[in-house]
Design a protein around this motif. Structure first.
Motif, mmCIF file in Angstrom:
data_model
loop_
_atom_site.group_PDB
_atom_site.id
_atom_site.type_symbol
_atom_site.label_atom_id
_atom_site.label_comp_id
_atom_site.label_asym_id
_atom_site.label_seq_id
_atom_site.Cartn_x
_atom_site.Cartn_y
_atom_site.Cartn_z
ATOM 1 N N LYS A 36 43.250 37.139 39.138
ATOM 2 C CA LYS A 36 43.129 38.176 39.632
ATOM 3 C C LYS A 36 42.127 39.113 38.595
ATOM 4 O O LYS A 36 42.569 38.867 37.614
ATOM 5 C CB LYS A 36 44.033 38.554 40.406
ATOM 6 N N SER A 94 41.451 42.964 38.152
ATOM 7 C CA SER A 94 42.184 43.756 38.102
ATOM 8 C C SER A 94 40.779 45.728 37.949
ATOM 9 O O SER A 94 40.621 44.878 37.251
ATOM 10 C CB SER A 94 43.562 44.601 36.625
ATOM 11 N N LEU A 95 41.163 45.528 39.128
ATOM 12 C CA LEU A 95 40.500 47.045 39.089
ATOM 13 C C LEU A 95 40.899 48.529 39.179
ATOM 14 O O LEU A 95 41.869 49.236 39.882
ATOM 15 C CB LEU A 95 39.277 46.890 40.555
ATOM 16 N N ASN A 105 38.795 51.469 45.050
ATOM 17 C CA ASN A 105 38.498 51.093 46.388
ATOM 18 C C ASN A 105 36.439 50.706 46.649
ATOM 19 O O ASN A 105 36.705 49.749 46.939
ATOM 20 C CB ASN A 105 38.834 51.506 47.368
ATOM 21 N N LYS A 115 36.187 46.995 44.645
ATOM 22 C CA LYS A 115 36.203 46.672 45.201
ATOM 23 C C LYS A 115 35.288 46.356 46.633
ATOM 24 O O LYS A 115 35.382 44.553 46.852
ATOM 25 C CB LYS A 115 38.022 46.941 45.559
ATOM 26 N N GLU A 159 39.450 39.173 48.712
ATOM 27 C CA GLU A 159 40.594 40.540 49.216
ATOM 28 C C GLU A 159 41.410 40.182 48.206
ATOM 29 O O GLU A 159 41.782 41.403 47.646
ATOM 30 C CB GLU A 159 40.385 40.695 50.218
ATOM 31 N N LEU A 172 41.537 40.660 44.267
ATOM 32 C CA LEU A 172 41.616 42.371 44.110
ATOM 33 C C LEU A 172 42.403 43.276 43.446
ATOM 34 O O LEU A 172 42.589 42.870 45.283
ATOM 35 C CB LEU A 172 39.952 42.231 45.065
ATOM 36 N N THR A 207 43.549 46.524 42.959
ATOM 37 C CA THR A 207 43.267 48.656 42.461
ATOM 38 C C THR A 207 44.378 48.802 41.694
ATOM 39 O O THR A 207 45.863 48.907 42.260
ATOM 40 C CB THR A 207 42.940 49.104 43.510
#
Length: 297
Positions: free
Chosen positions: A225, A227-228, A250, A253, A263, A266, A268
């Motif tokens: 994954k 990460s944001l 977001n 993203k 999706e 990702l 958040t």
């Protein structure tokens, strides 16, 4: 005839006594001349290397103890050096222009089972996270790794990290901040910056390289994954800053979904002002704190 038998008995008795004496003195007590067979070499006792963290004449932290690591494990044992770590965190918070490089050590006989490029980097990142949780701005901390032939104790433990200090120069504009970010690999964080009131991040060849590699890697590794994590400066309330940092994460993203990342890969997070990269006491520091950090995990 009787005297001959008696003489033979005396000879045998003397021979037995001499042999017994020889065996006791030479073989048991090893007192006879001649080479003595050496036994197997005794392994040297494991010695914990002393901890020393110095920044010129401004900081000198030392301890007879050090960070401990179990073989092939990234998590440090801080128990014996917590006082020194707390002093290090206080020093960095009081000296916002000083940058610390944490170098994690690892051995070729260890196994890396985590998501970082190597075990040394995982160890350095674990210590960085400890200092960030202690209030040190993340922008003052960089991580590296070094492959060395570590020595392990009988309990399969080893000790040690390396530290280096340098001056921290904070770019004055968002464009300069974005340009200063350099791509190394997907497992080291990269910060994306925004112009004021803009939802799209400032694109550079370096962050474009990160995104391109992330799309390729995540497509091939669907269990991984990206990460944001959104961050803000300390202007505004906690509630407002959490919302703002979430919106920024977001927005990135949505852009990455358009680039082809699923999706579901990702994730958040919103930290608001809780993890500053630089001091919030200067305009350039506040600009450095308004960012989204991306990393593959």
């Amino acid at each position: 005839m009787a005297s001959g038998v008696k003489m033979l008995a005396w000879i045998l008795l003397v021979g037995w006594m001499g042999g017994s004496a020889y065996w006791h003195v030479c073989k048991i007590k090893l007192l006879c001349d001649g080479p003595v067979e050496a036994g197997p070499p005794t392994a040297a006792a494991y010695t914990i290397p002393a901890l020393n963290i110095a920044d010129g004449n401004s900081l000198n932290l030392s301890s007879a103890m050090n960070f401990g690591f179990k073989k092939s494990m990234p998590e440090p044992n801080y128990a014996n050096v917590k006082k020194e770590l707390d002093s290090l965190a206080a020093y960095l918070k009081a000296n916002a222009t000083r940058k610390l490089t944490i170098t994690g050590l690892y051995s070729s006989i260890e196994q890396n089972t985590g998501s970082f490029a190597d075990l040394g980097l995982a160890r350095a990142e674990a210590l960085k996270e400890y200092l960030v949780q202690a209030g040190v701005p993340g922008g003052q901390l960089t991580t590296a790794s070094k492959l060395v032939e570590l020595i392990f104790s009988t309990e399969d433990s080893t000790h040690g990290m390396e530290f280096g200090f340098d001056s921290l120069l904070i770019p004055k504009t968002e464009e300069a901040l974005a340009a200063a970010e350099k791509y190394e690999n997907l497992f080291k964080p990269m910060d994306l910056y925004f112009k004021t009131a803009k939802a799209d991040y400032i694109k550079t060849p370096e962050n474009e390289k990160f995104i391109t590699e992330a799309v390729r890697y995540l497509t091939a590794n669907t269990d991984k994954k990206l990460s944001l994590t959104g961050h803000t400066d300390n202007d505004g309330t906690d509630v407002t800053n959490i919302k703002l940092s979430k919106n920024r994460a977001n927005s990135i993203k949505a852009l990455l979904i358009q680039r082809g990342i699923a999706e579901s890969q990702l994730v958040t997070d919103a930290k608001g002002e809780s993890q500053p990269k630089a001091t919030n006491d200067t305009p350039e520091g506040r600009k450095a704190n308004r960012r989204v950090s991306i990393i593959v995990q």
